[in-house]
Scaffold this motif. Structure first.
Motif, PDB file in Angstrom:
ATOM      1  N   THR A 273       0.740  -1.217   0.075  1.00  0.00           N
ATOM      2  CA  THR A 273       0.117  -0.162   0.094  1.00  0.00           C
ATOM      3  C   THR A 273       0.879   1.199   0.083  1.00  0.00           C
ATOM      4  O   THR A 273       1.884   1.275   0.637  1.00  0.00           O
ATOM      5  CB  THR A 273      -0.899   0.052   1.195  1.00  0.00           C
ATOM      6  OG1 THR A 273      -0.083   0.182   2.384  1.00  0.00           O
ATOM      7  CG2 THR A 273      -1.896  -1.271   1.268  1.00  0.00           C
ATOM      8  N   ALA A 274       0.264   2.252  -0.509  1.00  0.00           N
ATOM      9  CA  ALA A 274       1.105   3.568  -0.588  1.00  0.00           C
ATOM     10  C   ALA A 274       1.196   4.139   0.832  1.00  0.00           C
ATOM     11  O   ALA A 274       2.267   4.638   1.173  1.00  0.00           O
ATOM     12  CB  ALA A 274       0.326   4.590  -1.422  1.00  0.00           C
ATOM     13  N   THR A 275       0.103   3.975   1.783  1.00  0.00           N
ATOM     14  CA  THR A 275       0.298   4.383   3.306  1.00  0.00           C
ATOM     15  C   THR A 275       1.545   3.656   3.909  1.00  0.00           C
ATOM     16  O   THR A 275       2.255   4.174   4.412  1.00  0.00           O
ATOM     17  CB  THR A 275      -1.093   4.360   3.974  1.00  0.00           C
ATOM     18  OG1 THR A 275      -1.506   2.995   3.894  1.00  0.00           O
ATOM     19  CG2 THR A 275      -1.868   5.433   3.398  1.00  0.00           C
ATOM     20  N   GLY A 276       1.401   2.517   3.526  1.00  0.00           N
ATOM     21  CA  GLY A 276       2.311   1.472   4.355  1.00  0.00           C
ATOM     22  C   GLY A 276       3.577   1.719   3.989  1.00  0.00           C
ATOM     23  O   GLY A 276       4.744   1.666   4.538  1.00  0.00           O
ATOM     24  N   ARG A 277       3.862   2.058   2.586  1.00  0.00           N
ATOM     25  CA  ARG A 277       5.199   2.175   1.891  1.00  0.00           C
ATOM     26  C   ARG A 277       5.796   3.468   2.583  1.00  0.00           C
ATOM     27  O   ARG A 277       7.064   3.488   2.963  1.00  0.00           O
ATOM     28  CB  ARG A 277       5.064   2.087   0.582  1.00  0.00           C
ATOM     29  CG  ARG A 277       4.971   0.761  -0.168  1.00  0.00           C
ATOM     30  CD  ARG A 277       4.759   0.791  -1.370  1.00  0.00           C
ATOM     31  NE  ARG A 277       4.497  -0.541  -2.154  1.00  0.00           N
ATOM     32  CZ  ARG A 277       4.307  -0.904  -3.271  1.00  0.00           C
ATOM     33  NH1 ARG A 277       4.205   0.155  -4.342  1.00  0.00           N
ATOM     34  NH2 ARG A 277       4.018  -1.975  -3.840  1.00  0.00           N
ATOM     35  N   ALA A 278       4.954   4.444   2.945  1.00  0.00           N
ATOM     36  CA  ALA A 278       5.606   5.811   3.305  1.00  0.00           C
ATOM     37  C   ALA A 278       5.965   5.660   4.599  1.00  0.00           C
ATOM     38  O   ALA A 278       6.706   6.169   4.952  1.00  0.00           O
ATOM     39  CB  ALA A 278       4.268   7.046   3.061  1.00  0.00           C
ATOM     40  N   MET A 279       5.102   4.672   5.299  1.00  0.00           N
ATOM     41  CA  MET A 279       5.505   4.664   6.728  1.00  0.00           C
ATOM     42  C   MET A 279       6.710   3.762   6.989  1.00  0.00           C
ATOM     43  O   MET A 279       7.625   4.094   7.776  1.00  0.00           O
ATOM     44  CB  MET A 279       4.582   4.220   7.595  1.00  0.00           C
ATOM     45  CG  MET A 279       3.360   5.066   7.839  1.00  0.00           C
ATOM     46  SD  MET A 279       1.876   4.574   9.034  1.00  0.00           S
ATOM     47  CE  MET A 279       1.096   3.459   7.702  1.00  0.00           C
TER      48      MET A 279
ATOM     49  N   THR B 215       3.849   5.370  -3.705  1.00  0.00           N
ATOM     50  CA  THR B 215       2.962   5.184  -5.070  1.00  0.00           C
ATOM     51  C   THR B 215       2.537   3.644  -4.706  1.00  0.00           C
ATOM     52  O   THR B 215       3.433   2.866  -4.491  1.00  0.00           O
ATOM     53  CB  THR B 215       3.317   5.685  -6.123  1.00  0.00           C
ATOM     54  OG1 THR B 215       4.539   4.846  -6.673  1.00  0.00           O
ATOM     55  CG2 THR B 215       3.464   7.188  -6.244  1.00  0.00           C
ATOM     56  N   GLU B 216       1.191   3.472  -5.429  1.00  0.00           N
ATOM     57  CA  GLU B 216       1.109   2.000  -5.646  1.00  0.00           C
ATOM     58  C   GLU B 216       0.448   1.891  -6.780  1.00  0.00           C
ATOM     59  O   GLU B 216      -0.350   2.833  -6.923  1.00  0.00           O
ATOM     60  CB  GLU B 216       0.753   1.295  -4.431  1.00  0.00           C
ATOM     61  CG  GLU B 216      -0.584   1.619  -4.224  1.00  0.00           C
ATOM     62  CD  GLU B 216      -1.925   0.854  -4.675  1.00  0.00           C
ATOM     63  OE1 GLU B 216      -1.503  -0.138  -5.652  1.00  0.00           O
ATOM     64  OE2 GLU B 216      -2.978   1.174  -4.647  1.00  0.00           O
ATOM     65  N   ASP B 217       0.361   0.818  -7.696  1.00  0.00           N
ATOM     66  CA  ASP B 217      -0.190   0.993  -8.870  1.00  0.00           C
ATOM     67  C   ASP B 217      -0.768  -0.575  -9.220  1.00  0.00           C
ATOM     68  O   ASP B 217      -0.081  -1.381  -9.703  1.00  0.00           O
ATOM     69  CB  ASP B 217       0.579   1.131 -10.036  1.00  0.00           C
ATOM     70  CG  ASP B 217      -0.092   1.789 -11.458  1.00  0.00           C
ATOM     71  OD1 ASP B 217      -1.289   1.136 -11.416  1.00  0.00           O
ATOM     72  OD2 ASP B 217       0.407   2.080 -12.493  1.00  0.00           O
ATOM     73  N   GLY B 218      -1.939  -0.782  -8.935  1.00  0.00           N
ATOM     74  CA  GLY B 218      -2.609  -2.048  -9.073  1.00  0.00           C
ATOM     75  C   GLY B 218      -1.824  -3.130  -8.253  1.00  0.00           C
ATOM     76  O   GLY B 218      -2.469  -4.317  -8.153  1.00  0.00           O
ATOM     77  N   GLU B 219      -1.237  -3.031  -7.159  1.00  0.00           N
ATOM     78  CA  GLU B 219      -0.634  -3.971  -6.263  1.00  0.00           C
ATOM     79  C   GLU B 219      -1.678  -4.248  -5.053  1.00  0.00           C
ATOM     80  O   GLU B 219      -1.769  -5.131  -4.592  1.00  0.00           O
ATOM     81  CB  GLU B 219       0.490  -3.499  -5.489  1.00  0.00           C
ATOM     82  CG  GLU B 219       1.754  -3.490  -6.682  1.00  0.00           C
ATOM     83  CD  GLU B 219       2.427  -2.282  -6.682  1.00  0.00           C
ATOM     84  OE1 GLU B 219       3.792  -2.392  -6.544  1.00  0.00           O
ATOM     85  OE2 GLU B 219       1.911  -1.084  -6.556  1.00  0.00           O
ATOM     86  N   VAL B 220      -2.660  -3.306  -4.735  1.00  0.00           N
ATOM     87  CA  VAL B 220      -3.576  -3.739  -4.047  1.00  0.00           C
ATOM     88  C   VAL B 220      -4.903  -4.044  -4.556  1.00  0.00           C
ATOM     89  O   VAL B 220      -5.700  -5.155  -4.359  1.00  0.00           O
ATOM     90  CB  VAL B 220      -4.232  -2.319  -2.865  1.00  0.00           C
ATOM     91  CG1 VAL B 220      -5.468  -2.615  -2.006  1.00  0.00           C
ATOM     92  CG2 VAL B 220      -2.946  -2.085  -2.222  1.00  0.00           C
TER      93      VAL B 220
ATOM     94  N   GLY C 200       1.031   8.174  -1.199  1.00  0.00           N
ATOM     95  CA  GLY C 200       0.743   8.495   0.078  1.00  0.00           C
ATOM     96  C   GLY C 200       1.815   9.227   0.757  1.00  0.00           C
ATOM     97  O   GLY C 200       3.059   9.107   0.105  1.00  0.00           O
ATOM     98  N   VAL C 201       1.792   9.831   1.807  1.00  0.00           N
ATOM     99  CA  VAL C 201       2.690  10.469   2.430  1.00  0.00           C
ATOM    100  C   VAL C 201       2.619  10.231   3.870  1.00  0.00           C
ATOM    101  O   VAL C 201       1.461  10.201   4.452  1.00  0.00           O
ATOM    102  CB  VAL C 201       2.659  12.138   2.188  1.00  0.00           C
ATOM    103  CG1 VAL C 201       3.792  12.782   2.984  1.00  0.00           C
ATOM    104  CG2 VAL C 201       2.941  12.377   0.727  1.00  0.00           C
ATOM    105  N   ALA C 202       3.783   9.978   4.643  1.00  0.00           N
ATOM    106  CA  ALA C 202       3.831   9.652   6.170  1.00  0.00           C
ATOM    107  C   ALA C 202       3.707  10.933   6.908  1.00  0.00           C
ATOM    108  O   ALA C 202       3.782  12.154   6.395  1.00  0.00           O
ATOM    109  CB  ALA C 202       5.263   9.090   6.532  1.00  0.00           C
TER     110      ALA C 202
END
Length: 256
Positions: free
Chosen positions: A143-149, A196-201, A209-211
């Motif tokens: 996820t974009a949120t998870g990757r940002a964190m 970012t994420e593109d189709g992975e979820v 996403g930004v932390a």
């Protein structure tokens, strides 16, 4: 006579909480002797309490580095805090304003172990339904949120969370599936300042996403926007708005 003050468990409880608090304020795992010195505790006591914390998942021992960091159970505490609403209450109006500004769905999530937990979800009109509803957990590395964190965590902490390929869940057959691939992805996110994420979820959907960091620079949460491929948008056109919301929430939770 006070039962609490005479309990032999109170000193250990106090020392344990001091160790957890100390670890939470570090940028990465630290040596036991550093903990003992900084907190003025006997080294034998620190080792004993660290082993106990590790047994319950609140600490992790990085043997090769001879250092200790927070374990996945500590993230569960963050998730529990989030479920009790303070962070959601602060973040909800900011996420709602973000949706009004850009016309795409947005959400606020926290880390809990190797997952993200969604605590605020605001849907934009005439946009597809999302899996990221309040209370839903998804693999953080997808996820974009998870990757940002994850990018905001110390590298040693990420290694402790993802020690081998078996720790990588999959949804759509894309995304990092090894520690090496995740390290490379996070390196780019740190350089860019957003994830970012593109189709992975969900196939056909993208996110940026930004932390949201606290006063110690620790990722307390993350804000992300999700949109369908057919909308013809890209992360570059949305990241400034997402970053502004994330930075404002960081200011509110930290008093900065």
């Amino acid at each position: 006579m006070s039962v609490i003050s005479d309990s032999p468990q109170v000193p250990a409880a106090d020392q344990t909480l001091r160790i957890l608090t100390f670890l939470a304020h570090q940028r990465g795992p630290v040596a036991a002797r550093t903990i003992a010195t900084q907190l003025g505790l006997p080294r034998s006591t620190v080792y004993f309490l660290l082993r106990t914390l590790t047994a319950h998942g609140f600490a992790v021992h990085l043997e090769r580095e001879h250092r200790w960091g927070l374990g996945t159970a500590a993230f569960e505490l963050a998730g529990g805090y989030a479920r009790q609403e303070p962070l959601a209450r602060l973040g909800r109006p900011l996420v709602a304003a973000l949706v009004d500004r850009i016309g795409e769905s947005a959400h606020l999530a926290v880390m809990t172990g190797r997952d993200v937990l969604y605590i605020v979800e605001e849907r934009a009109p005439r946009r597809p339904a999302l899996v990221t509803d309040v209370g839903v957990r998804l693999p953080a590395h997808l996820t974009a949120t998870g990757r940002a964190m994850l990018a905001a965590l110390p590298r040693e902490q990420v290694r402790a969370l993802y020690p081998d390929a078996a720790t990588f869940a999959d949804r759509t057959g894309t995304g990092p599936s090894s520690p090496t691939a995740l390290r490379e992805l996070l390196r780019h996110i740190r350089a860019d300042g957003f994830a970012t994420e593109d189709g992975e979820v969900t196939l056909g959907m993208q996110s940026v996403g930004v932390a949201v960091t606290d006063h110690a620079g620790w990722p307390a949460a993350a804000i992300a926007v999700t949109w369908p491929d057919r909308a013809g948008r890209d992360a570059a056109s949305l990241v400034d708005a997402v970053a502004a919301a994330a930075h404002e929430l960081a200011r509110r939770i930290s008093g900065r």
